[in-house]
Design an enzyme around this catalytic site. Sequence first.
Site, PDB file in Angstrom:
ATOM      1  N   ARG A  91      13.813  20.346 -25.765  1.00  0.00           N
ATOM      2  CA  ARG A  91      13.978  21.784 -25.548  1.00  0.00           C
ATOM      3  C   ARG A  91      14.997  22.100 -24.455  1.00  0.00           C
ATOM      4  O   ARG A  91      15.441  23.230 -24.340  1.00  0.00           O
ATOM      5  CB  ARG A  91      12.623  22.407 -25.217  1.00  0.00           C
ATOM      6  CG  ARG A  91      11.609  22.324 -26.368  1.00  0.00           C
ATOM      7  CD  ARG A  91      10.231  22.797 -25.947  1.00  0.00           C
ATOM      8  NE  ARG A  91       9.290  22.748 -27.048  1.00  0.00           N
ATOM      9  CZ  ARG A  91       8.551  21.669 -27.350  1.00  0.00           C
ATOM     10  NH1 ARG A  91       8.678  20.562 -26.629  1.00  0.00           N
ATOM     11  NH2 ARG A  91       7.715  21.693 -28.368  1.00  0.00           N
ATOM     12  N   ASN A 123      12.963  28.660 -24.090  1.00  0.00           N
ATOM     13  CA  ASN A 123      12.938  27.241 -23.723  1.00  0.00           C
ATOM     14  C   ASN A 123      14.069  26.896 -22.762  1.00  0.00           C
ATOM     15  O   ASN A 123      15.110  27.535 -22.790  1.00  0.00           O
ATOM     16  CB  ASN A 123      13.072  26.374 -24.981  1.00  0.00           C
ATOM     17  CG  ASN A 123      11.757  26.230 -25.716  1.00  0.00           C
ATOM     18  OD1 ASN A 123      10.718  26.042 -25.110  1.00  0.00           O
ATOM     19  ND2 ASN A 123      11.818  26.326 -27.036  1.00  0.00           N
ATOM     20  N   ARG A 154      -1.865  22.541 -31.143  1.00  0.00           N
ATOM     21  CA  ARG A 154      -1.462  21.376 -31.937  1.00  0.00           C
ATOM     22  C   ARG A 154      -2.391  20.197 -31.673  1.00  0.00           C
ATOM     23  O   ARG A 154      -2.743  19.446 -32.590  1.00  0.00           O
ATOM     24  CB  ARG A 154      -0.010  21.004 -31.616  1.00  0.00           C
ATOM     25  CG  ARG A 154       0.988  22.012 -32.177  1.00  0.00           C
ATOM     26  CD  ARG A 154       2.414  21.716 -31.751  1.00  0.00           C
ATOM     27  NE  ARG A 154       3.347  22.621 -32.435  1.00  0.00           N
ATOM     28  CZ  ARG A 154       4.442  23.143 -31.894  1.00  0.00           C
ATOM     29  NH1 ARG A 154       4.751  22.844 -30.639  1.00  0.00           N
ATOM     30  NH2 ARG A 154       5.227  23.945 -32.590  1.00  0.00           N
ATOM     31  N   HIS A 178       5.924  22.369 -21.194  1.00  0.00           N
ATOM     32  CA  HIS A 178       6.030  22.563 -22.638  1.00  0.00           C
ATOM     33  C   HIS A 178       7.241  21.739 -23.068  1.00  0.00           C
ATOM     34  O   HIS A 178       8.338  22.257 -23.277  1.00  0.00           O
ATOM     35  CB  HIS A 178       6.212  24.048 -22.967  1.00  0.00           C
ATOM     36  CG  HIS A 178       6.424  24.319 -24.429  1.00  0.00           C
ATOM     37  ND1 HIS A 178       5.534  23.941 -25.408  1.00  0.00           N
ATOM     38  CD2 HIS A 178       7.448  24.938 -25.080  1.00  0.00           C
ATOM     39  CE1 HIS A 178       5.985  24.318 -26.588  1.00  0.00           C
ATOM     40  NE2 HIS A 178       7.148  24.922 -26.417  1.00  0.00           N
TER      41      HIS A 178
END
Length: 308
Positions: A91, A123, A154, A178
Amino acid sequence: MRKYGVIGLGQVGATVAYTLVQQGTVDELVLIDHNEALAQAQKIDLDDASARLASTTKIILNDYAALADAEVLIVASGNIKAIDMNSSKGRFGEYDSNQAIVRDIAPKIVASGFKGILIDIMNPCDVMTDYLQRMTGFDRNRVFGTGTFLDTARMQKCVGEALGTNGKNVDGYVYGEHGNSQFVAWSTVRVNGQPISHFQAAAHLDLDKLEDDARQGAFAVMAGKHYTNFAIATCGVRLAEAVSADAKLACPVSAFDPELGTYVGMPAVIGKNGIESLIRLDLTADEQASLAASAKFIKKNVDVLPQP
């Protein structure tokens, strides 16, 4: 009257906008994008759908001043094409382009008189959330990111599939960035109320593989359609609704941790004031070390950016 704003009308921002309009979540929606033609097209498409919806949403286009009385602002700008699935950057492929976007939009958000809660999806999420807070000067509780909210979903899905149960029966948290340095805090994970260790041996669970599957979830989607939108937009909308409802929702987000000195994915309580409080669980020594390392990586990448 409930009023939100969305900055960035690509795949994610457009899905956020569509979800809000389709669900009738807001009465007014301010849509902003530097691409005037795209913004206008998204507005027309949403307006065309309105006659078939039970609710009506007034859409205001590319007017920062209209954010003055907005309750929530979701920032979903970015350049998904900059993310290289085959690179260690992940990202961080959007790092250069998105820091420039933050410097462009932050003063405009401030000048608008916006007094609500800012939720970041850009991001790399934790870095850009921290940078947005620094560049706007808003109180830290008023600015937070989706962070590991999606990564935790997830993880729940992966664990649920491995055990033949609904992922909604899985509790626990993904902490940290993240991104690549995130980790599942397995000490927090419960399935039907039982610790994950209760199932590990009998089900031959490979926790490392489950963790990696959750970490790589976005790239599994991008391999097929070259972007992600449904899941992350759902996370953004859920968090915005938690603010509006003062839901006191306990969930993992990118929040500022004063002990670590940066924004990082961790459980927090979300309500009308944004981050109402942080939730500090008793992590193992290894988990605490992983969180500190992830936070250090995030902070290092924020501190080198041009500061206000």
